[in-house]
Design a protein around this motif. Sequence first.
Motif, PDB file in Angstrom:
ATOM      1  N   UNK A  44      -9.610   8.440   2.937  1.00  0.00           N
ATOM      2  CA  UNK A  44      -8.966   7.902   1.747  1.00  0.00           C
ATOM      3  C   UNK A  44      -7.626   7.268   2.040  1.00  0.00           C
ATOM      4  N   UNK A  45      -6.752   7.988   2.737  1.00  0.00           N
ATOM      5  CA  UNK A  45      -5.416   7.450   3.021  1.00  0.00           C
ATOM      6  C   UNK A  45      -5.494   6.212   3.914  1.00  0.00           C
ATOM      7  N   UNK A  46      -6.362   6.232   4.926  1.00  0.00           N
ATOM      8  CA  UNK A  46      -6.437   5.103   5.868  1.00  0.00           C
ATOM      9  C   UNK A  46      -7.016   3.861   5.192  1.00  0.00           C
ATOM     10  N   UNK A  92       1.235  -3.114  -6.325  1.00  0.00           N
ATOM     11  CA  UNK A  92       0.748  -2.911  -4.958  1.00  0.00           C
ATOM     12  C   UNK A  92       1.788  -2.180  -4.106  1.00  0.00           C
ATOM     13  N   UNK A  93       3.061  -2.537  -4.276  1.00  0.00           N
ATOM     14  CA  UNK A  93       4.107  -1.865  -3.493  1.00  0.00           C
ATOM     15  C   UNK A  93       4.244  -0.397  -3.912  1.00  0.00           C
ATOM     16  N   UNK A  94       4.071  -0.132  -5.211  1.00  0.00           N
ATOM     17  CA  UNK A  94       4.164   1.257  -5.681  1.00  0.00           C
ATOM     18  C   UNK A  94       3.046   2.109  -5.067  1.00  0.00           C
ATOM     19  N   UNK A  95       1.821   1.594  -5.129  1.00  0.00           N
ATOM     20  CA  UNK A  95       0.696   2.361  -4.559  1.00  0.00           C
ATOM     21  C   UNK A  95       0.875   2.523  -3.057  1.00  0.00           C
ATOM     22  N   UNK A 145       3.268   5.278  -2.359  1.00  0.00           N
ATOM     23  CA  UNK A 145       2.636   6.592  -2.559  1.00  0.00           C
ATOM     24  C   UNK A 145       1.744   6.930  -1.361  1.00  0.00           C
ATOM     25  N   UNK A 146       0.967   5.955  -0.904  1.00  0.00           N
ATOM     26  CA  UNK A 146       0.048   6.207   0.212  1.00  0.00           C
ATOM     27  C   UNK A 146       0.806   6.521   1.508  1.00  0.00           C
ATOM     28  N   UNK A 147       1.797   5.678   1.825  1.00  0.00           N
ATOM     29  CA  UNK A 147       2.522   5.873   3.088  1.00  0.00           C
ATOM     30  C   UNK A 147       3.368   7.157   3.061  1.00  0.00           C
ATOM     31  N   UNK A 148       3.959   7.459   1.902  1.00  0.00           N
ATOM     32  CA  UNK A 148       4.718   8.718   1.801  1.00  0.00           C
ATOM     33  C   UNK A 148       3.778   9.926   1.907  1.00  0.00           C
ATOM     34  N   UNK A 149       2.553   9.764   1.404  1.00  0.00           N
ATOM     35  CA  UNK A 149       1.565  10.834   1.530  1.00  0.00           C
ATOM     36  C   UNK A 149       1.142  11.029   2.978  1.00  0.00           C
ATOM     37  N   UNK A 150       0.911   9.923   3.684  1.00  0.00           N
ATOM     38  CA  UNK A 150       0.530  10.024   5.102  1.00  0.00           C
ATOM     39  C   UNK A 150       1.637  10.722   5.892  1.00  0.00           C
ATOM     40  N   UNK A 151       2.893  10.335   5.609  1.00  0.00           N
ATOM     41  CA  UNK A 151       4.015  10.951   6.319  1.00  0.00           C
ATOM     42  C   UNK A 151       4.158  12.436   5.957  1.00  0.00           C
ATOM     43  N   UNK A 195       9.492  13.747  -2.064  1.00  0.00           N
ATOM     44  CA  UNK A 195       9.497  12.305  -2.383  1.00  0.00           C
ATOM     45  C   UNK A 195       8.078  11.828  -2.715  1.00  0.00           C
ATOM     46  N   UNK A 196       7.115  12.286  -1.919  1.00  0.00           N
ATOM     47  CA  UNK A 196       5.724  11.872  -2.172  1.00  0.00           C
ATOM     48  C   UNK A 196       5.263  12.349  -3.549  1.00  0.00           C
ATOM     49  N   UNK A 197       5.555  13.577  -3.906  1.00  0.00           N
ATOM     50  CA  UNK A 197       5.104  14.104  -5.198  1.00  0.00           C
ATOM     51  C   UNK A 197       5.791  13.411  -6.375  1.00  0.00           C
ATOM     52  N   UNK A 198       7.067  13.070  -6.198  1.00  0.00           N
ATOM     53  CA  UNK A 198       7.776  12.345  -7.275  1.00  0.00           C
ATOM     54  C   UNK A 198       7.165  10.957  -7.474  1.00  0.00           C
ATOM     55  N   UNK A 199       6.897  10.252  -6.361  1.00  0.00           N
ATOM     56  CA  UNK A 199       6.281   8.927  -6.459  1.00  0.00           C
ATOM     57  C   UNK A 199       4.880   9.019  -7.056  1.00  0.00           C
ATOM     58  N   UNK A 200       4.125  10.024  -6.612  1.00  0.00           N
ATOM     59  CA  UNK A 200       2.755  10.205  -7.112  1.00  0.00           C
ATOM     60  C   UNK A 200       2.757  10.464  -8.622  1.00  0.00           C
ATOM     61  N   UNK A 201       3.668  11.303  -9.072  1.00  0.00           N
ATOM     62  CA  UNK A 201       3.744  11.607 -10.501  1.00  0.00           C
ATOM     63  C   UNK A 201       4.154  10.380 -11.301  1.00  0.00           C
TER      64      UNK A 201
END
Length: 278
Positions: A134-136, A167-170, A173-179, A211-217
């Motif tokens: 999913x992330x990749x 697109x930048x927002x998603x 979220x994806x890159x912060x999740x991967x990190x 940071x990832x959870x804040x962006x995701x929310x």
Amino acid sequence: MLLTIYLFISVLFFIVFSAYKAWKYASMPIHSRLELYPVPKEAGRASYGGSYYEEVEWWNKPRQVSHGNEIKDMLQEMLFIKKLFENHQRLWWPSYSFHIGIYFLFLWTICLLIGTAWPEQAITYLINITGVAGFVLASIGNIALLIRRITDHDMRKYTTPQEYFNLFLILAVLLSGIYAWSGNVLFFLPREIIHQLLTFQALQVDPAVLIHLILLSFMFIYIPLSKMNHYVGKFFTFHKVLWENEPNLPGSKVEKELMEAAAHPPATKWSAPHMNQD
């Protein structure tokens, strides 16, 4: 505890406003009935774009409807984005990578939920496969779509700032999740966070996860209010516009809806110059 409440509110907001959007679409007046064929539920006629209206005195004959064909066409669109593949293959590749990645992440979330109650090896494998895929795939597709919109002359002309922001927002979220999850190869940390959320505990996370959870929310709150809510509108586009060819017979529901729509003409007029010529 604030982070836990924020996450709950964002998910609740996403569900409630998605349902509200669906209700808004469902309560809109009947469409202009342009009869855009082919309609997949036309039994025996969908392959060539035919209709039961071809029959002599069709109103006196039983209508043949194939819900199997309709479901098949729906699945082809939902799982493979069929119409984009048929009409714009160059755009289909990045778009499909992005969407199939989102599907994998949806499955990943379900697997995480199941994993909190059933921590077996099989579910661990599924969490790893769906999470990585999913992330990749979603990240590759998202970056490819961004490059396409920036470099393609035609697409650049009608891409709005909001679409770039989406697109930048998603991607963020994806890159912060991967990190954030990169140090948890088996995804034990997100599984633990899901468990803490379900038991309404205060989350103790490091800055990267925070940071990832804040962006995701934020994304959960933003999506139903933006153009990305097409996951709701698509159902109505197909079933209430493209494939809606119910007959307008005397006393029918269609006749009643058309009469109601005719009784309330639009209060505003188009502002296009050609509509205002004398």
